[in-house]
Structure formats: structure tokens, C-alpha cells
Design a protein around this motif. Structure first.
Motif, PDB file in Angstrom:
ATOM      1  N   LYS A 265       0.805  -1.208   0.000  1.00 36.97           N
ATOM      2  CA  LYS A 265       0.000   0.000   0.000  1.00 36.97           C
ATOM      3  C   LYS A 265       0.849   1.274   0.000  1.00 36.97           C
ATOM      4  O   LYS A 265       1.993   1.272   0.461  1.00 36.97           O
ATOM      5  CB  LYS A 265      -0.931   0.015   1.221  1.00 36.97           C
ATOM      6  CG  LYS A 265      -1.883  -1.180   1.287  1.00 36.97           C
ATOM      7  CD  LYS A 265      -2.832  -1.217   0.098  1.00 36.97           C
ATOM      8  CE  LYS A 265      -3.813  -2.372   0.207  1.00 36.97           C
ATOM      9  NZ  LYS A 265      -4.703  -2.457  -0.994  1.00 36.97           N
ATOM     10  N   ASP A 266       0.246   2.332  -0.490  1.00 40.89           N
ATOM     11  CA  ASP A 266       0.840   3.689  -0.439  1.00 40.89           C
ATOM     12  C   ASP A 266       2.221   3.756  -1.079  1.00 40.89           C
ATOM     13  O   ASP A 266       3.144   4.380  -0.548  1.00 40.89           O
ATOM     14  CB  ASP A 266       0.908   4.173   1.010  1.00 40.89           C
ATOM     15  CG  ASP A 266      -0.469   4.251   1.668  1.00 40.89           C
ATOM     16  OD1 ASP A 266      -1.420   4.654   0.981  1.00 40.89           O
ATOM     17  OD2 ASP A 266      -0.581   3.882   2.853  1.00 40.89           O
ATOM     18  N   ILE A 268       4.181   5.430  -3.756  1.00 46.43           N
ATOM     19  CA  ILE A 268       4.018   6.654  -4.545  1.00 46.43           C
ATOM     20  C   ILE A 268       5.359   7.077  -5.127  1.00 46.43           C
ATOM     21  O   ILE A 268       6.354   7.176  -4.403  1.00 46.43           O
ATOM     22  CB  ILE A 268       3.435   7.797  -3.685  1.00 46.43           C
ATOM     23  CG1 ILE A 268       2.061   7.400  -3.129  1.00 46.43           C
ATOM     24  CG2 ILE A 268       3.330   9.085  -4.494  1.00 46.43           C
ATOM     25  CD1 ILE A 268       1.488   8.411  -2.153  1.00 46.43           C
ATOM     26  N   GLU A 289       3.334  12.781  -9.190  1.00 48.41           N
ATOM     27  CA  GLU A 289       3.297  11.608  -8.329  1.00 48.41           C
ATOM     28  C   GLU A 289       2.120  10.717  -8.712  1.00 48.41           C
ATOM     29  O   GLU A 289       1.019  11.198  -8.983  1.00 48.41           O
ATOM     30  CB  GLU A 289       3.172  12.023  -6.860  1.00 48.41           C
ATOM     31  CG  GLU A 289       4.435  12.661  -6.303  1.00 48.41           C
ATOM     32  CD  GLU A 289       4.366  12.906  -4.816  1.00 48.41           C
ATOM     33  OE1 GLU A 289       5.422  12.828  -4.150  1.00 48.41           O
ATOM     34  OE2 GLU A 289       3.253  13.179  -4.316  1.00 48.41           O
ATOM     35  N   THR A 291       0.224   6.867  -7.534  1.00 48.58           N
ATOM     36  CA  THR A 291       0.146   5.739  -6.611  1.00 48.58           C
ATOM     37  C   THR A 291       0.144   4.466  -7.433  1.00 48.58           C
ATOM     38  O   THR A 291      -0.648   4.320  -8.377  1.00 48.58           O
ATOM     39  CB  THR A 291      -1.125   5.804  -5.753  1.00 48.58           C
ATOM     40  OG1 THR A 291      -1.089   6.988  -4.945  1.00 48.58           O
ATOM     41  CG2 THR A 291      -1.230   4.586  -4.833  1.00 48.58           C
ATOM     42  N   HIS A 301      -1.760  11.946  -8.939  1.00 49.56           N
ATOM     43  CA  HIS A 301      -1.910  13.037  -7.983  1.00 49.56           C
ATOM     44  C   HIS A 301      -1.794  14.395  -8.668  1.00 49.56           C
ATOM     45  O   HIS A 301      -1.053  14.547  -9.640  1.00 49.56           O
ATOM     46  CB  HIS A 301      -0.843  12.934  -6.891  1.00 49.56           C
ATOM     47  CG  HIS A 301      -0.939  11.689  -6.070  1.00 49.56           C
ATOM     48  ND1 HIS A 301      -1.430  11.685  -4.781  1.00 49.56           N
ATOM     49  CD2 HIS A 301      -0.623  10.398  -6.349  1.00 49.56           C
ATOM     50  CE1 HIS A 301      -1.403  10.453  -4.298  1.00 49.56           C
ATOM     51  NE2 HIS A 301      -0.909   9.649  -5.238  1.00 49.56           N
TER      52      HIS A 301
END
Length: 335
Positions: A265-266, A268, A289, A291, A301
Motif C-alpha cells: 500500500k501507499d 508513490i 506523483e 500511486t 496526484h
């Protein structure tokens, strides 16, 4: 395929098995990149391809005791490129030539564009579902080339095509730390736009030093990040460009893609991708950015709050970006 699913199902901590292919593995970037990928525990099948030398690179790094097999292929092998690509999860393309004395930028573009086009065609044929990470310069044009080839083949997936801009991020962290007198591993700088000259926009206002950098330091840092590659070319007396640092950048980005595919997860990273951010202005690709996840890009993002200085940098970047993107597209559509 079943073994990958099984490993994901029975162990939440063990990484799945992934095949990674490097196209251009015997070059100045390809060799150290292949070495770094051999050290990544998620890479259990590493395939190396180049017009010559890949079997030697494969034999060399295969002696390193990590849990992966390594195979090298050349055009002399029967269906060597097909073997290198079949079943791969991630493809990295550092193939190409550096700019040499007497060579114009158009000369460089035409050579590398042709190389990337041919390799993209092979990826579309033999690994259409792979995440494709383009390192070959000029990235602002070569990534659109890959898109156009994939579109023609009917296999384009915008969530799995990446231009590797990570070297700009690494330089930004290092150069900022030298000004601030800090540990570079603690510095995080979002770098957006593109991957050459004035298209590279470091968002220094988003760092923890935004209130302490003078305008002079900000200006000098921005210019150094944008043209950091020139330092290497000059230090090598025109006989080479950034290869070792680019290899580290490519390995880091590929590692992040693999983390995403593996369900972490997460994850980036900034990357030059098919983006909606400025699409209405005719700019189909933009670095920001993203994910990363099991399907490639999970989220693109926005840029967040920008300083007036950065707003102007973005305006300048968009002008050059649009030209570079169109140039890449035209190379395929007018062929």
C-alpha cells in the motif's frame, strides 16, 4: 501463473515471483541496472536482451547468490526477444545511444526513436500486459512513441506505461541536502513536468526547507536539478553521460512498480505518464506523483499548492513538453 497466485494467497509477507526484462541490458545503464535488479528479492526471473553482450552480462550476475534465475538473449538466438519478453511482468527499456560529438539532437532522436519503436512493437506482441518503464531518451518523446505503437496494436493500457523520471528526484534530494546540510536520505522532493532541461520542475516549496531557502539558493538549486546531467557529461569529458545514477533510478522505480504489483500500500513515485492534468491544453503526458498498485497506476496526484515561481516554471515546461510529445507521436503516425 498459479504459483504466483498461490504465494499471494498463503503468505501475506512473502513476495510473489516476478519476471523482469531489461531491453538494452549490455549498455552503460543496462549493466548496472541488471545488477541492481538481481539484488531485488521480488525479481525471481531476470531476462536480459541486447543486440550483443547480454548472455555475458547474464552469466556474470547469475553468480550472485540471490533467489533468481538470469538468462541473456541476443538477436542471434532463435526468437531471443520473444523468449526474453514472454510471461514478463515488468519491462525496462534503457536501450539507445548517447549523444556523440558531431551528433545533433535530431540525429539522436531519430536513432533512439527507431530503437524504442521496434522494441515497443516486440513488447506489444509478446508481453502486452507488462508494466513498461521507459528510460531511453528523450523520454518526453519516447514514451508517446510507445503509446502510439501500443494503440496501433490494440493493447494500450495507460495505467502500465511509465517514463522513468526518478533520476531527477534522486538529484533533487541530493542537491537539496548539500545546500541544507542534511542527510539526503531524509529529503523528499516532488519533481514534476518532464525529463529534460526546463521541463523538469522541482517543487521545492513543498519541502521542509521552503521557508529557509533564499531566492538565490532556490534558483540555483532549480537550475542544477534541471541540468544535473550536464555535470556528468562534462566530468566524463564528453565521453559518456549519467549511467550509474540512472541505473539506480531505474532500479528504484522498478522496485516501486513491483511493490505495487505485489499489493503493498501507499507506493508513490513521480513518473511521466498519460495524464489528465493538462490534457485539455493538448499535453497528453505529464510527470507527477502516482500511486502504484496491482494494476499499475491506481491514482494520478495533482500538483498541490504551487509558489508563483513554480507556476512560471510549469508554464515554461508545458511549452517544451507539448512539442516533444507531438514529435514522438508524429514519428509513428507519419511513418
Amino acid at each position: 501463473m498459479f504459483s504466483r497466485i498461490a504465494k499471494r494467497s498463503f503468505s501475506s509477507t512473502a513476495a510473489a515471483n516476478y519476471k523482469v526484462t531489461v531491453l538494452g541490458a549490455a549498455g552503460g545503464i543496462g549493466q548496472p541496472l541488471s545488477l541492481l535488479l538481481k539484488l531485488n528479492h521480488r525479481v525471481t526471473d531476470l531476462s536480459l536482451y541486447d543486440i550483443r553482450g547480454a548472455p555475458g552480462v547474464a552469466a556474470d550476475i547469475s553468480h550472485i547468490p540471490t533467489n533468481s534465475t538470469v538468462n541473456g538473449y541476443t538477436p542471434e538466438d532463435a526468437e531471443g526477444l520473444k523468449k526474453a519478453l514472454t510471461g514478463t511482468d515488468v519491462v525496462l527499456i534503457p536501450a539507445g545511444v548517447p549523444r556523440k560529438p558531431g551528433m545533433t539532437r535530431d540525429d539522436l532522436f531519430n536513432i533512439n526513436a527507431g530503437i524504442v519503436r521496434d522494441l515497443a512493437t516486440a513488447v506489444a506482441d509478446h508481453a502486452p500486459n507488462a508494466a513498461v518503464c521507459v528510460i531511453s531518451n528523450p523520454v518526453n518523446s519516447t514514451v508517446p512513441i510507445v503509446k502510439e505503437v501500443f494503440k496501433q496494436k490494440g493493447v494500450y493500457n495507460k495505467n502500465k506505461l511509465f517514463g522513468v523520471t526518478t533520476l531527477d528526484v534522486l538529484r533533487a534530494s541530493r542537491f537539496l541536502s548539500q545546500v541544507a546540510g542534511t542527510d539526503p536520505t531524509t529529503e523528499k522532493v516532488n519533481v514534476v513536468g518532464g525529463h529534460s532541461g526546463y521541463t523538469i520542475v522541482p517543487l521545492l516549496s513543498g519541502t521542509k526547507h521552503k521557508s529557509t531557502l533564499t531566492n538565490e539558493q532556490r534558483d540555483a538549486l532549480t537550475h542544477r536539478i534541471q541540468f544535473g546531467g550536464d555535470e556528468v557529461v562534462q566530468a566524463k569529458n564528453g565521453a559518456g553521460s549519467a549511467t550509474l545514477s540512472m541505473a539506480q533510478a531505474g532500479a528504484r522505480f522498478a522496485g516501486s512498480v513491483l511493490k505495487g504489483l505485489d499489493g503493498e500500500k501507499d507506493v508513490i513515485e513521480p513518473s511521466f505518464v498519460d495524464s489528465p492534468l493538462f490534457a485539455e491544453e493538448g499535453i497528453e503526458f505529464f510527470a507527477s506523483e502516482v500511486t502504484l498498485g496491482p494494476n499499475g497506476i491506481e491514482k494520478i496526484h495533482g500538483l498541490g499548492e504551487l509558489s508563483n515561481f513554480e507556476e512560471e516554471l510549469i508554464k515554461t515546461a508545458k511549452v517544451d513538453l507539448k512539442k516533444s510529445i507531438v514529435k514522438g507521436q508524429a514519428f509513428i503516425t507519419k511513418a
